[in-house]
Each structure stands twice: as structure tokens, then as C-alpha cells.
Design a protein around this motif. Sequence first.
Motif, PDB file in Angstrom:
ATOM      1  N   SER A 283      48.519  45.383  25.068  1.00 47.71           N
ATOM      2  CA  SER A 283      47.817  45.735  23.402  1.00 47.71           C
ATOM      3  C   SER A 283      46.225  45.910  23.481  1.00 47.71           C
ATOM      4  CB  SER A 283      48.173  44.739  22.372  1.00 47.71           C
ATOM      5  OG  SER A 283      47.524  43.446  22.818  1.00 47.71           O
ATOM      6  N   ARG A 284      46.102  46.633  22.692  1.00 52.96           N
ATOM      7  CA  ARG A 284      44.544  47.059  22.533  1.00 52.96           C
ATOM      8  C   ARG A 284      43.598  45.929  22.124  1.00 52.96           C
ATOM      9  NH1 ARG A 284      44.267  53.392  20.398  1.00 52.96           N
ATOM     10  NH2 ARG A 284      45.357  54.442  21.994  1.00 52.96           N
ATOM     11  N   TRP A 285      44.143  45.282  21.285  1.00 55.08           N
ATOM     12  CA  TRP A 285      43.373  44.001  20.551  1.00 55.08           C
ATOM     13  C   TRP A 285      43.012  43.117  21.819  1.00 55.08           C
ATOM     14  CZ3 TRP A 285      44.664  38.993  21.151  1.00 55.08           C
ATOM     15  CH2 TRP A 285      46.021  38.579  21.292  1.00 55.08           C
ATOM     16  N   PHE A 286      44.083  42.794  22.884  1.00 58.79           N
ATOM     17  CA  PHE A 286      43.622  41.638  23.705  1.00 58.79           C
ATOM     18  C   PHE A 286      42.712  42.382  24.685  1.00 58.79           C
ATOM     19  CE2 PHE A 286      44.360  40.286  28.074  1.00 58.79           C
ATOM     20  CZ  PHE A 286      44.306  38.900  27.907  1.00 58.79           C
ATOM     21  N   MET A 287      42.574  43.759  24.955  1.00 56.48           N
ATOM     22  CA  MET A 287      41.260  44.193  25.908  1.00 56.48           C
ATOM     23  C   MET A 287      40.241  44.033  24.911  1.00 56.48           C
ATOM     24  SD  MET A 287      40.943  48.054  27.392  1.00 56.48           S
ATOM     25  CE  MET A 287      42.792  47.966  28.155  1.00 56.48           C
ATOM     26  N   PHE A 288      40.075  44.248  23.818  1.00 56.61           N
ATOM     27  CA  PHE A 288      38.902  44.176  23.091  1.00 56.61           C
ATOM     28  C   PHE A 288      38.528  42.705  22.667  1.00 56.61           C
ATOM     29  CE2 PHE A 288      36.935  43.445  18.863  1.00 56.61           C
ATOM     30  CZ  PHE A 288      35.747  44.203  19.154  1.00 56.61           C
ATOM     31  N   TYR A 289      39.486  41.796  22.618  1.00 54.58           N
ATOM     32  CA  TYR A 289      39.345  40.466  22.744  1.00 54.58           C
ATOM     33  C   TYR A 289      38.491  39.852  23.992  1.00 54.58           C
ATOM     34  CZ  TYR A 289      40.929  35.359  21.961  1.00 54.58           C
ATOM     35  OH  TYR A 289      40.838  34.182  21.983  1.00 54.58           O
TER      36      TYR A 289
ATOM     37  N   GLY B 103      34.240  38.020  27.320  1.00 47.80           N
ATOM     38  CA  GLY B 103      33.557  38.459  28.602  1.00 47.80           C
ATOM     39  C   GLY B 103      32.091  38.817  28.554  1.00 47.80           C
ATOM     40  N   GLY B 104      31.733  39.529  27.310  1.00 49.32           N
ATOM     41  CA  GLY B 104      30.694  40.252  27.216  1.00 49.32           C
ATOM     42  C   GLY B 104      29.545  39.101  26.803  1.00 49.32           C
ATOM     43  N   ILE B 105      29.938  38.340  25.905  1.00 44.03           N
ATOM     44  CA  ILE B 105      29.257  37.106  25.437  1.00 44.03           C
ATOM     45  C   ILE B 105      28.432  36.463  26.531  1.00 44.03           C
ATOM     46  CG2 ILE B 105      29.115  34.830  24.370  1.00 44.03           C
ATOM     47  CD1 ILE B 105      31.116  35.856  22.348  1.00 44.03           C
ATOM     48  N   VAL B 106      29.418  36.021  27.599  1.00 46.51           N
ATOM     49  CA  VAL B 106      28.979  35.267  28.788  1.00 46.51           C
ATOM     50  C   VAL B 106      27.875  36.294  29.670  1.00 46.51           C
ATOM     51  CG1 VAL B 106      29.508  34.332  31.020  1.00 46.51           C
ATOM     52  CG2 VAL B 106      31.094  33.909  29.151  1.00 46.51           C
ATOM     53  N   MET B 107      28.228  37.553  29.815  1.00 49.17           N
ATOM     54  CA  MET B 107      27.523  38.165  30.457  1.00 49.17           C
ATOM     55  C   MET B 107      26.023  38.500  30.064  1.00 49.17           C
ATOM     56  SD  MET B 107      28.913  38.752  33.196  1.00 49.17           S
ATOM     57  CE  MET B 107      27.700  40.372  33.840  1.00 49.17           C
ATOM     58  N   LEU B 108      26.016  38.550  28.637  1.00 51.29           N
ATOM     59  CA  LEU B 108      24.788  38.599  27.719  1.00 51.29           C
ATOM     60  C   LEU B 108      24.073  37.142  27.943  1.00 51.29           C
ATOM     61  CD1 LEU B 108      25.827  40.342  24.358  1.00 51.29           C
ATOM     62  CD2 LEU B 108      24.093  41.228  26.142  1.00 51.29           C
TER      63      LEU B 108
ATOM     64  N   PHE C 199      43.984  31.999  24.540  1.00 53.69           N
ATOM     65  CA  PHE C 199      43.081  31.057  25.270  1.00 53.69           C
ATOM     66  C   PHE C 199      42.570  31.672  26.497  1.00 53.69           C
ATOM     67  CE2 PHE C 199      42.375  27.098  27.804  1.00 53.69           C
ATOM     68  CZ  PHE C 199      41.205  26.561  27.062  1.00 53.69           C
ATOM     69  N   LEU C 200      43.365  32.393  27.238  1.00 53.94           N
ATOM     70  CA  LEU C 200      42.910  32.991  28.494  1.00 53.94           C
ATOM     71  C   LEU C 200      41.799  33.509  28.530  1.00 53.94           C
ATOM     72  CD1 LEU C 200      44.451  33.302  31.405  1.00 53.94           C
ATOM     73  CD2 LEU C 200      45.134  35.260  30.711  1.00 53.94           C
ATOM     74  N   PRO C 201      41.349  34.488  27.617  1.00 54.14           N
ATOM     75  CA  PRO C 201      40.153  35.040  27.903  1.00 54.14           C
ATOM     76  C   PRO C 201      38.783  34.114  27.580  1.00 54.14           C
ATOM     77  CG  PRO C 201      41.386  36.431  26.342  1.00 54.14           C
ATOM     78  CD  PRO C 201      42.247  35.139  26.791  1.00 54.14           C
TER      79      PRO C 201
END
Length: 275
Positions: free
Chosen positions: A18-24, A29-34, A113-115
Amino acid sequence: MNALYLTARLDIAESLRSRWFMFYSIVFGGIVMLLFMFGLTESRILGFTGLSRLLVTYIQLCVAILPVFILITTVRSVAGDRDAGVFEYMLSLPVPLYAWFWGKMIGRFVVVFLPVFGAMALAAVYAMVRGIGVDWSLFVLYTALLVALAWAFLGIGMLISTLARTPDVAQTGAFLTWLVLLLFLDLILLGLMIRERLPLELIVGIAVANPLQSFRTAAILLFDPQMVVLGPSSYVILDALGRSGYLTFALAYPVALGTLSAGIGYFLFRRGDLP
């Protein structure tokens, strides 16, 4: 048990596509990178440096982001299948209702929980590569707190999804639930205490009954053993439970709340869909 496993695996496979999992996943992941980009692994606060500093910030952000993601995506689970007519098809197959309900909940827990854990693991790997110290005991405690928080809101989401008759009503109920719990973190409780002059112990008890507040307080306790930022309420918590006692409560209570909420949801689900 085989039906439970197959239902959980099916829900995981559907969610991963699903698209929501990709966005999630991109959000966490983006938070950690920032956080890496802003150099939080190199800064210092209250004696915390390296990965510990990054985890402190990451956990505080999860308080606001993780519950609403879990609620919004979970409430469409039962309500969406009811609206799409999946129940009629499901009841024609040899799949017990308990296997479908609990399998769906377990599968959804793995997915949500995985992401979150993946982002923390990425941070740990990055810290090891850079030669930055990793406090593994703190890493394990933060992971356990996130497990408890995710399970609590997953159970609440399954209950709301069972009560709602349409996906739109379910999403509205999920958003209002998150908003009420968020408002009761500090603002409303502080105003209530000042206006009604209620006993501090009662106010603190109401506050920690909120899974968001119990998680937030435990996160504060891990990097500030005296909980100075909480003011007088810290004395009530530490005198009543102590550091270890409160951490145990903060881990056990959300899990119990999520299990109880899901159990009530399952009871209503059986009564409502087995005429």
C-alpha cells in the motif's frame, strides 16, 4: 493457529504493497536523516551525546506522530472490510473469527512497528560506523516503550474500528481520540488543577492513565532521573513508584490497555457480526 498466522501474513503483505506504508516509512526514515543532517549525534544536552541525544529527540517526536498514524491506518481495518463487503466472503471460508481479528491486529502491529524500529536500527548502525558510542541499554528501553505505545494505540484503533459502521466515521473517531489525548497531556490538566484545586495525586493519576503521558513521562525519566521539567508532579511519581517501578508501569500499562481495548472490540465484533 495456522489460520491466525495466515491472516497476519496476508495483512502484512497487503500493507507492504500500500501507498500509506511507503509514506509512513519515508516519514520515520526522513526524521532520522534530518536529525543526522542537523548534527544531533554530535551535540550535548544534559550530559547526553552521540546516539543517546538523537534517540531523546526521536522519541519525543514519536509521541506526536506515531499514535495518529497507527489510529488512522488501523481504524479502516474492520470498518473498511465491513464497508467493502469482505465479511460475507470471509464467513464463507473456514476461517475462525478470532483468527481473522487477532491475526489482523498482529499483522498490523508488525507493519506499524517495523519502520519505527528500522529508523532506530539505522541510527545505531550509523553511530557504530562513525565510531559514536551506543548505549544499548537505553536503546532497548526506548524500543520497549515504543512497542508498548504502538500496541496500546493499535488496540484502541481496533476498538474504534469495530464500533464505527463506516470508514469515514472510524477516521473521525480516531482523530478525535488522538486530539483529546494530546490535549490532556498538559494544557487541560493544568487548567483543571488550578481551577478546581484538586489533589495533586489525583491529577497525576489521571495524567498517567493517558498512554501518551505515561510514555512521555517514561522517556523523560530515562534522560532526567529527577524529572525536573515536570515540577511537583515528579515527587508524586517518584515517591509512589520510584524509577524502576514507574518504568515497569509505563511498559505494562499501555500493553494492558491495548489488549483490553482489542478484547472489547473482539467481543463486540463477534456479537455484531455473528447473527
